[in-house]
Design a protein around this motif. Structure first.
Motif, PDB file in Angstrom:
ATOM      1  N   GLN A 161       0.841  -1.316   0.006  1.00  0.00           N
ATOM      2  CA  GLN A 161      -0.059   0.013  -0.072  1.00  0.00           C
ATOM      3  C   GLN A 161       0.958   1.393   0.004  1.00  0.00           C
ATOM      4  N   PHE A 162       1.889   1.100   0.652  1.00  0.00           N
ATOM      5  CA  PHE A 162       2.799   2.300   0.744  1.00  0.00           C
ATOM      6  C   PHE A 162       3.502   2.629  -0.646  1.00  0.00           C
ATOM      7  N   THR A 163       4.040   1.669  -1.173  1.00  0.00           N
ATOM      8  CA  THR A 163       4.664   2.021  -2.558  1.00  0.00           C
ATOM      9  C   THR A 163       3.645   1.823  -3.680  1.00  0.00           C
ATOM     10  N   ASP A 164       2.499   1.507  -3.416  1.00  0.00           N
ATOM     11  CA  ASP A 164       1.489   1.882  -4.639  1.00  0.00           C
ATOM     12  C   ASP A 164       1.027   3.223  -4.538  1.00  0.00           C
ATOM     13  N   ARG A 180       7.054   9.435  -4.301  1.00  0.00           N
ATOM     14  CA  ARG A 180       8.486   9.772  -4.126  1.00  0.00           C
ATOM     15  C   ARG A 180       8.624  11.222  -4.318  1.00  0.00           C
ATOM     16  N   CYS A 181       7.821  12.091  -3.417  1.00  0.00           N
ATOM     17  CA  CYS A 181       7.980  13.431  -3.604  1.00  0.00           C
ATOM     18  C   CYS A 181       9.130  14.002  -2.732  1.00  0.00           C
ATOM     19  N   CYS A 214       7.900  12.241  15.875  1.00  0.00           N
ATOM     20  CA  CYS A 214       7.459  13.624  15.859  1.00  0.00           C
ATOM     21  C   CYS A 214       6.314  13.777  14.933  1.00  0.00           C
ATOM     22  N   GLN A 215       6.176  12.781  14.055  1.00  0.00           N
ATOM     23  CA  GLN A 215       5.173  12.694  13.052  1.00  0.00           C
ATOM     24  C   GLN A 215       5.371  13.887  12.064  1.00  0.00           C
ATOM     25  N   LEU A 216       6.314  14.501  11.713  1.00  0.00           N
ATOM     26  CA  LEU A 216       6.529  15.625  10.819  1.00  0.00           C
ATOM     27  C   LEU A 216       6.454  14.779   9.342  1.00  0.00           C
ATOM     28  N   CYS A 217       6.833  13.628   9.281  1.00  0.00           N
ATOM     29  CA  CYS A 217       6.875  12.976   8.023  1.00  0.00           C
ATOM     30  C   CYS A 217       5.730  12.564   7.530  1.00  0.00           C
ATOM     31  N   PRO A 247       1.189  14.063   1.346  1.00  0.00           N
ATOM     32  CA  PRO A 247      -0.096  14.462   0.746  1.00  0.00           C
ATOM     33  C   PRO A 247      -0.880  13.273   0.447  1.00  0.00           C
ATOM     34  N   GLU A 248       0.024  12.191   0.385  1.00  0.00           N
ATOM     35  CA  GLU A 248      -0.562  10.873  -0.056  1.00  0.00           C
ATOM     36  C   GLU A 248      -0.934   9.959   0.878  1.00  0.00           C
TER      37      GLU A 248
END
Length: 161
Positions: free
Chosen positions: A31-34, A38-39, A71-74, A79-80
């Motif tokens: 699900q992650f790679t789909d 890659r922004c 920290c949850q900044l990622c 946006p995905e």
């Protein structure tokens, strides 16, 4: 003969489970790679700079660069739909000690314990030996703080699930 050819074709198109560590709260790897474009927004947002561009340009964690502070900044920067904050834990990884640990060669070292904020790493005393590390996997958050200070590269963070 044709059965082995069919099996080879199935293997060619089946997805292999990735052994890389994705950022915390990532959905399962497929699900992650789909959905990841890659922004690099998660890489730029990481306060400890441990998210790097990995194979195929997808973000992955490199604990040799530092630790995750959760920290949850990622997550906030992305946006995905690749993260899931409803998961009970940010990820299912924990630290483990490899055979290259200096204590197994009789050298007194506790750098991993000193770096571990949740105190998941303790050392067991034994008569006539240097203390040996023990990881409480229930207390380990998988933050990776113990990895980079280890002078013997003896700590690995791996899937605990």
């Amino acid at each position: 003969m044709s059965q082995s050819i069919n099996q080879s074709r199935r293997n060619l198109f089946s997805r292999r489970k990735s052994n890389v560590t994705r950022p915390p709260w990532s959905k399962v790897d497929e699900q992650f790679t789909d959905n990841c474009t890659r922004c690099n927004k998660c890489i730029t947002a990481c306060e400890t700079n441990i998210i790097k561009q990995g194979d195929g340009g997808f973000p992955e964690i490199d604990f040799s660069l530092g630790e995750c502070t959760f920290c949850q900044l990622c997550v906030d920067a992305c946006p995905e739909p690749v993260f899931d904050l409803t998961q009970p834990l940010p990820w299912s990884i924990t630290a483990s000690i490899k055979d290259s640990c200096l204590t197994y060669q009789g050298v007194w070292c506790q750098s991993c314990k000193d770096a571990c904020d949740p105190r998941a790493i303790s050392f067991v005393m034994a008569v006539g030996q240097v203390p040996k590390p023990v990881i409480d996997t229930d207390a380990c958050t998988g933050c990776g703080a113990c990895v980079s200070p280890c002078p013997a590269d003896a700590i690995q963070i791996c899937n605990s699930g």
